[in-house]
Design a protein around this motif. Structure first.
Motif, PDB file in Angstrom:
ATOM      1  N   ILE A   1      -9.942   4.622  48.881  1.00 51.55           N
ATOM      2  CA  ILE A   1     -10.948   5.265  49.742  1.00 51.55           C
ATOM      3  C   ILE A   1     -10.555   5.112  51.212  1.00 51.55           C
ATOM      4  O   ILE A   1      -9.746   4.240  51.571  1.00 51.55           O
ATOM      5  CB  ILE A   1     -12.375   4.670  49.553  1.00 51.55           C
ATOM      6  N   LYS A   2     -11.141   5.987  52.033  1.00 51.97           N
ATOM      7  CA  LYS A   2     -11.034   5.811  53.489  1.00 51.97           C
ATOM      8  C   LYS A   2     -12.450   5.665  54.025  1.00 51.97           C
ATOM      9  O   LYS A   2     -13.352   6.414  53.620  1.00 51.97           O
ATOM     10  CB  LYS A   2     -10.365   7.032  54.125  1.00 51.97           C
TER      11      LYS A   2
ATOM     12  N   TYR B   1     -20.784   9.988  51.678  1.00 48.87           N
ATOM     13  CA  TYR B   1     -19.551  10.603  51.186  1.00 48.87           C
ATOM     14  C   TYR B   1     -19.216  11.786  52.087  1.00 48.87           C
ATOM     15  O   TYR B   1     -20.087  12.588  52.429  1.00 48.87           O
ATOM     16  CB  TYR B   1     -19.714  11.087  49.727  1.00 48.87           C
ATOM     17  N   ASP B   2     -17.974  11.908  52.529  1.00 46.91           N
ATOM     18  CA  ASP B   2     -17.583  13.000  53.435  1.00 46.91           C
ATOM     19  C   ASP B   2     -16.326  13.671  52.892  1.00 46.91           C
ATOM     20  O   ASP B   2     -15.225  13.106  52.927  1.00 46.91           O
ATOM     21  CB  ASP B   2     -17.330  12.430  54.837  1.00 46.91           C
ATOM     22  N   HIS B   3     -16.535  14.898  52.430  1.00 46.63           N
ATOM     23  CA  HIS B   3     -15.423  15.593  51.782  1.00 46.63           C
ATOM     24  C   HIS B   3     -14.291  15.909  52.764  1.00 46.63           C
ATOM     25  O   HIS B   3     -13.136  16.060  52.367  1.00 46.63           O
ATOM     26  CB  HIS B   3     -15.942  16.869  51.120  1.00 46.63           C
TER      27      HIS B   3
ATOM     28  N   LEU C   1      -7.302  10.173  48.156  1.00 47.78           N
ATOM     29  CA  LEU C   1      -8.397   9.217  48.366  1.00 47.78           C
ATOM     30  C   LEU C   1      -9.726   9.931  48.586  1.00 47.78           C
ATOM     31  O   LEU C   1      -9.776  11.118  48.912  1.00 47.78           O
ATOM     32  CB  LEU C   1      -8.096   8.277  49.535  1.00 47.78           C
ATOM     33  N   LEU C   2     -10.815   9.163  48.428  1.00 42.69           N
ATOM     34  CA  LEU C   2     -12.165   9.661  48.699  1.00 42.69           C
ATOM     35  C   LEU C   2     -12.613   9.144  50.062  1.00 42.69           C
ATOM     36  O   LEU C   2     -12.326   7.994  50.425  1.00 42.69           O
ATOM     37  CB  LEU C   2     -13.138   9.164  47.629  1.00 42.69           C
ATOM     38  N   GLY C   3     -13.324   9.999  50.807  1.00 47.41           N
ATOM     39  CA  GLY C   3     -13.683   9.652  52.180  1.00 47.41           C
ATOM     40  C   GLY C   3     -15.159   9.302  52.347  1.00 47.41           C
ATOM     41  O   GLY C   3     -16.046   9.935  51.769  1.00 47.41           O
ATOM     42  N   TYR C   4     -15.396   8.279  53.154  1.00 49.18           N
ATOM     43  CA  TYR C   4     -16.773   7.878  53.485  1.00 49.18           C
ATOM     44  C   TYR C   4     -16.888   7.754  54.995  1.00 49.18           C
ATOM     45  O   TYR C   4     -15.927   7.387  55.675  1.00 49.18           O
ATOM     46  CB  TYR C   4     -17.116   6.530  52.841  1.00 49.18           C
ATOM     47  N   LYS C   5     -18.107   8.064  55.488  1.00 44.55           N
ATOM     48  CA  LYS C   5     -18.344   7.922  56.927  1.00 44.55           C
ATOM     49  C   LYS C   5     -19.468   6.919  57.142  1.00 44.55           C
ATOM     50  O   LYS C   5     -20.482   6.948  56.440  1.00 44.55           O
ATOM     51  CB  LYS C   5     -18.752   9.269  57.509  1.00 44.55           C
TER      52      LYS C   5
END
Ligand SMILES: O=C(O)c1ccc(O)c(O)c1
Length: 273
Positions: free
Chosen positions: A110-111, A240-242, A250-254
């Motif tokens: 993830i990021k 969650y931020d696409h 990876l999957l993105g989070y803010k």
């Protein structure tokens, strides 16, 4: 500084769990206690963004919460011996927790990207941001975490970076698993990442936790529930931020951190409590 100021070491101090006959050990009793305190808060109508410091369902808080007024320090004196960090002390690659060893850590890559802001929405630049977390199996590398989940030889769970001119920070890591702790019977912490912000000097250090959306453990977690204002709780949950996600990678989070004002991020230990 207070005795509640907490780093990776201290995060593992538990009270001895009570026995199975102890009424407070059942999740139902715990839920009732958490609901009672929340109800009191709702009835009071008071805006409260920070957690109860001695919140009985979170057992260690009874032992650890500060019982004395904050200690006032002379900012100039403290600068003579407190650690200080500059941009050159922290390498760019220290914010990527997936490349610290020869091999790939196991889990969901993830990021986490966000900004550190003051109460007026202004960026807080050049801040040391440190994180620590469990691995994908919910295991920390720490002598006090001996629960039977695997240690990942390619993952320390520790990283740091300095915020940019726009207050931004970014970490590439592995999504942590839920962590079983000894607060009560069958107690599992929702997946979370610990964050420490250093401030411009050591007396300003603040510590908080970031959570992931829709975790079924929120309602059962006395640390999350120790924050009685629902909006303040939600501010600890990343989005969650696409656009941050990367194709097949990876999957993105803010997640933004607000240091002051009515939208202030909940802190579990800082020099102001
Ligand atoms: O208070 C504690 O014991 C404790 C232990 C481990 C954690 O990850 C945590 O967030 C809290």
């Amino acid at each position: 500084m207070t005795d509640k100021d907490q780093g990776p070491e201290e995060a593992f101090v538990h009270l001895t769990p009570k026995g199975p006959d102890d009424a407070a050990d059942t999740q139902a009793d715990l839920n009732q206690e958490m609901a009672r305190i929340t109800e009191q808060y709702d009835a009071s109508g008071a805006p409260e963004t920070q957690p109860r410091l001695d919140y009985a369902p979170y057992r260690s808080s009874i032992l650890r919460h500060p019982t004395k007024d904050p200690h006032h320090t002379d900012p100039e004196t403290i600068e003579l011996y407190a650690p200080a960090f500059g941009e050159r002390d922290v390498h760019r690659l220290e914010s990527d927790l997936t490349i610290q060893s020869g091999g790939e850590p196991i889990g969901e890559r993830i990021k986490i990207r966000g900004r550190v802001l003051d109460g007026d929405g202004r960026p807080v630049r050049n801040q040391l941001v440190e994180i620590w977390q469990a691995n994908a199996a919910g295991r920390y590398i720490h002598k006090r975490d001996q629960h039977p989940a695997p240690i990942d030889p390619n993952f320390t769970g520790v990283g740091r970076c300095i915020t940019g001119d726009d207050g931004s920070y970014e970490f590439v890591t592995i999504k942590p698993g839920p962590y079983p702790w000894k607060n009560h019977h069958n107690a599992w912490r929702p997946a979370h990442v610990h964050f420490s912000l250093f401030g411009t000097d050591f007396t300003q250090r603040m510590i908080t936790q970031m959570y992931f959306p829709s975790d079924p453990l929120f309602a059962l977690d006395p640390i999350y529930q120790s924050i009685v204002d629902p909006k303040a709780r939600e501010r600890l949950v990343a989005e969650y931020d696409h656009d941050v996600s990367e194709h097949e990678w990876l999957l993105g989070y803010k997640w933004d951190i607000v240091l002051s004002g009515s939208n202030r991020t909940w802190t579990e230990g800082d020099s102001n409590v």
